[in-house]
Write a protein that holds these residues in place. Structure first.
Motif, mmCIF file in Angstrom:
data_model
loop_
_atom_site.group_PDB
_atom_site.id
_atom_site.type_symbol
_atom_site.label_atom_id
_atom_site.label_comp_id
_atom_site.label_asym_id
_atom_site.label_seq_id
_atom_site.Cartn_x
_atom_site.Cartn_y
_atom_site.Cartn_z
ATOM 1 N N VAL A 28 -8.339 12.982 -13.827
ATOM 2 C CA VAL A 28 -7.551 11.792 -13.818
ATOM 3 C C VAL A 28 -7.406 11.059 -15.160
ATOM 4 O O VAL A 28 -8.298 10.600 -15.807
ATOM 5 C CB VAL A 28 -8.443 10.719 -12.715
ATOM 6 C CG1 VAL A 28 -7.723 9.475 -12.660
ATOM 7 C CG2 VAL A 28 -8.316 11.574 -11.467
ATOM 8 N N ALA A 33 -2.992 5.342 -11.106
ATOM 9 C CA ALA A 33 -2.365 6.453 -10.226
ATOM 10 C C ALA A 33 -3.366 6.699 -9.017
ATOM 11 O O ALA A 33 -3.068 6.847 -7.853
ATOM 12 C CB ALA A 33 -2.145 7.755 -11.018
ATOM 13 N N LEU A 34 -4.587 6.846 -9.319
ATOM 14 C CA LEU A 34 -5.657 6.881 -8.214
ATOM 15 C C LEU A 34 -5.765 5.976 -7.318
ATOM 16 O O LEU A 34 -5.687 6.113 -6.026
ATOM 17 C CB LEU A 34 -7.171 7.529 -8.929
ATOM 18 C CG LEU A 34 -8.167 7.738 -7.726
ATOM 19 C CD1 LEU A 34 -7.909 8.683 -6.984
ATOM 20 C CD2 LEU A 34 -9.404 7.915 -8.592
ATOM 21 N N ARG A 36 -3.250 3.847 -6.464
ATOM 22 C CA ARG A 36 -2.352 4.206 -5.558
ATOM 23 C C ARG A 36 -2.094 5.085 -4.642
ATOM 24 O O ARG A 36 -1.761 5.050 -3.285
ATOM 25 C CB ARG A 36 -0.867 4.394 -6.540
ATOM 26 C CG ARG A 36 -0.329 3.024 -7.406
ATOM 27 C CD ARG A 36 1.111 3.216 -7.974
ATOM 28 N NE ARG A 36 0.992 4.327 -8.894
ATOM 29 C CZ ARG A 36 0.658 4.166 -10.362
ATOM 30 N NH1 ARG A 36 0.153 2.897 -10.558
ATOM 31 N NH2 ARG A 36 0.535 5.101 -11.005
ATOM 32 N N THR A 37 -2.836 6.264 -5.136
ATOM 33 C CA THR A 37 -3.051 7.420 -4.027
ATOM 34 C C THR A 37 -3.821 6.859 -2.756
ATOM 35 O O THR A 37 -3.699 7.250 -1.766
ATOM 36 C CB THR A 37 -3.334 8.711 -4.573
ATOM 37 O OG1 THR A 37 -2.574 9.186 -5.679
ATOM 38 C CG2 THR A 37 -4.099 9.588 -3.668
ATOM 39 N N GLN A 38 -4.963 6.277 -3.520
ATOM 40 C CA GLN A 38 -6.210 5.692 -2.177
ATOM 41 C C GLN A 38 -5.448 4.667 -1.249
ATOM 42 O O GLN A 38 -5.727 4.696 -0.208
ATOM 43 C CB GLN A 38 -7.148 5.079 -3.114
ATOM 44 C CG GLN A 38 -8.210 6.045 -3.543
ATOM 45 C CD GLN A 38 -9.165 5.493 -4.510
ATOM 46 O OE1 GLN A 38 -9.153 4.376 -4.948
ATOM 47 N NE2 GLN A 38 -10.361 6.113 -4.573
ATOM 48 N N GLU A 40 -2.669 5.009 0.311
ATOM 49 C CA GLU A 40 -1.896 5.701 1.165
ATOM 50 C C GLU A 40 -3.337 6.396 1.812
ATOM 51 O O GLU A 40 -3.070 6.636 3.323
ATOM 52 C CB GLU A 40 -0.972 6.724 0.596
ATOM 53 C CG GLU A 40 0.212 6.020 -0.092
ATOM 54 C CD GLU A 40 0.989 5.142 0.569
ATOM 55 O OE1 GLU A 40 1.147 5.419 1.778
ATOM 56 O OE2 GLU A 40 1.286 4.083 -0.031
ATOM 57 N N THR A 41 -4.019 7.085 1.145
ATOM 58 C CA THR A 41 -4.797 8.075 2.117
ATOM 59 C C THR A 41 -6.277 7.293 2.539
ATOM 60 O O THR A 41 -6.437 7.765 3.853
ATOM 61 C CB THR A 41 -5.385 9.088 0.978
ATOM 62 O OG1 THR A 41 -6.397 8.681 -0.339
ATOM 63 C CG2 THR A 41 -4.431 10.033 0.366
ATOM 64 N N THR A 42 -6.647 6.090 2.159
ATOM 65 C CA THR A 42 -7.789 5.557 2.612
ATOM 66 C C THR A 42 -7.425 4.932 4.181
ATOM 67 O O THR A 42 -8.215 5.319 4.930
ATOM 68 C CB THR A 42 -8.555 4.734 1.551
ATOM 69 O OG1 THR A 42 -8.975 5.526 0.425
ATOM 70 C CG2 THR A 42 -9.554 3.964 2.216
ATOM 71 N N ARG A 121 -5.275 -2.813 2.429
ATOM 72 C CA ARG A 121 -3.877 -2.618 1.791
ATOM 73 C C ARG A 121 -3.637 -3.915 1.058
ATOM 74 O O ARG A 121 -2.941 -3.691 -0.270
ATOM 75 C CB ARG A 121 -2.819 -2.405 2.864
ATOM 76 C CG ARG A 121 -3.014 -1.012 3.459
ATOM 77 C CD ARG A 121 -1.875 -0.673 4.595
ATOM 78 N NE ARG A 121 -1.862 0.711 4.834
ATOM 79 C CZ ARG A 121 -1.778 1.017 6.015
ATOM 80 N NH1 ARG A 121 -1.713 0.128 7.206
ATOM 81 N NH2 ARG A 121 -1.906 2.315 6.325
ATOM 82 N N ARG A 124 -5.797 -3.938 -2.172
ATOM 83 C CA ARG A 124 -5.468 -3.130 -3.069
ATOM 84 C C ARG A 124 -4.051 -3.452 -3.603
ATOM 85 O O ARG A 124 -3.902 -3.181 -5.091
ATOM 86 C CB ARG A 124 -5.414 -1.641 -2.183
ATOM 87 C CG ARG A 124 -4.888 -0.336 -3.214
ATOM 88 C CD ARG A 124 -5.793 -0.280 -4.601
ATOM 89 N NE ARG A 124 -7.127 -0.018 -4.390
ATOM 90 C CZ ARG A 124 -7.940 0.984 -4.299
ATOM 91 N NH1 ARG A 124 -7.017 1.998 -3.963
ATOM 92 N NH2 ARG A 124 -9.272 0.975 -3.981
ATOM 93 N N GLU A 178 -11.090 14.620 5.708
ATOM 94 C CA GLU A 178 -9.663 15.044 6.172
ATOM 95 C C GLU A 178 -9.278 15.655 7.382
ATOM 96 O O GLU A 178 -10.002 16.430 7.872
ATOM 97 C CB GLU A 178 -9.208 16.016 5.066
ATOM 98 C CG GLU A 178 -7.766 16.263 4.835
ATOM 99 C CD GLU A 178 -7.028 15.016 4.409
ATOM 100 O OE1 GLU A 178 -5.768 14.755 4.606
ATOM 101 O OE2 GLU A 178 -7.455 14.049 3.741
#
Length: 183
Positions: A28, A33-34, A36-38, A40-42, A121, A124, A178
């Motif tokens: 990383v 960037a991480l 932003r990814t989290q 969505e995914t968390t 959200r 974040r 997942e």
């Protein structure tokens, strides 16, 4: 504003927080960037758990899944405040907090899971906006939090690492991962 926020030097955070910085994978290059990814995914992970499964605890006295999500949001809020304070040159030591007492007082199990997800959200998005507005000088300032050194740059790495720590606990202790659905 830097293109990427470099990994902090060890003197930018107390040893306790090193476990969160170290949790962020070596490949990383930018914690934003991480983050932003989290974003969505968390929430998607917690939504898959569902309302019925969100009060599950793997053992008596352990946090529920809702409490973990509430803890993530409120801890990020505290870490975000610390980042703001240090980015502005705060020289007064900032206190620590008792995560168990905060989580108990949060009464997260009484709230709908959808509300907790939306709060996560919102926090974040605020965290990302804060860090996008900090330049290299602001990121590098080292203040004191929880009795040790802390920079805003370190917090940019601690926040996603703290989340990765709790997501690992969800995977290993709660069976949530997942594609998993508890409810």
């Amino acid at each position: 504003m830097p293109a990427a926020i470099a990994r902090p030097a060890p003197e930018e955070y107390a040893p306790y927080f090193g476990r969160y910085v170290d949790r962020v994978p070596a490949d990383v290059a930018d914690p934003l960037a991480l983050l932003r990814t989290q974003l969505e995914t968390t929430p998607a992970l917690f939504e898959r758990v569902g309302e019925a499964g969100a009060t599950y605890r793997y053992a008596p006295g352990k946090w529920s899944i809702k409490e973990i999500l509430g803890h993530l949001a409120e801890t990020e809020r505290i870490f975000g405040y610390r980042a703001l304070a240090f980015a502005r040159g705060e020289t007064q030591p900032l206190p620590g907090f008792d995560e168990d007492a905060y989580t108990a007082a949060g009464r997260f199990d009484a709230r709908p899971l959808a509300d907790l997800v939306e709060e996560y959200r919102a926090v974040r998005r605020a965290t990302l906006a804060l860090f996008r507005g900090l330049d290299a000088e602001a990121l590098a300032f080292v203040g004191t939090a929880s009795g040790g050194p802390m920079s805003a740059r370190a917090l940019a790495w601690i926040i996603p690492g703290h989340e990765l720590h709790h997501l690992e606990t969800l995977r290993t202790r709660y069976g949530v991962g997942e594609g998993a659905k508890v409810a």
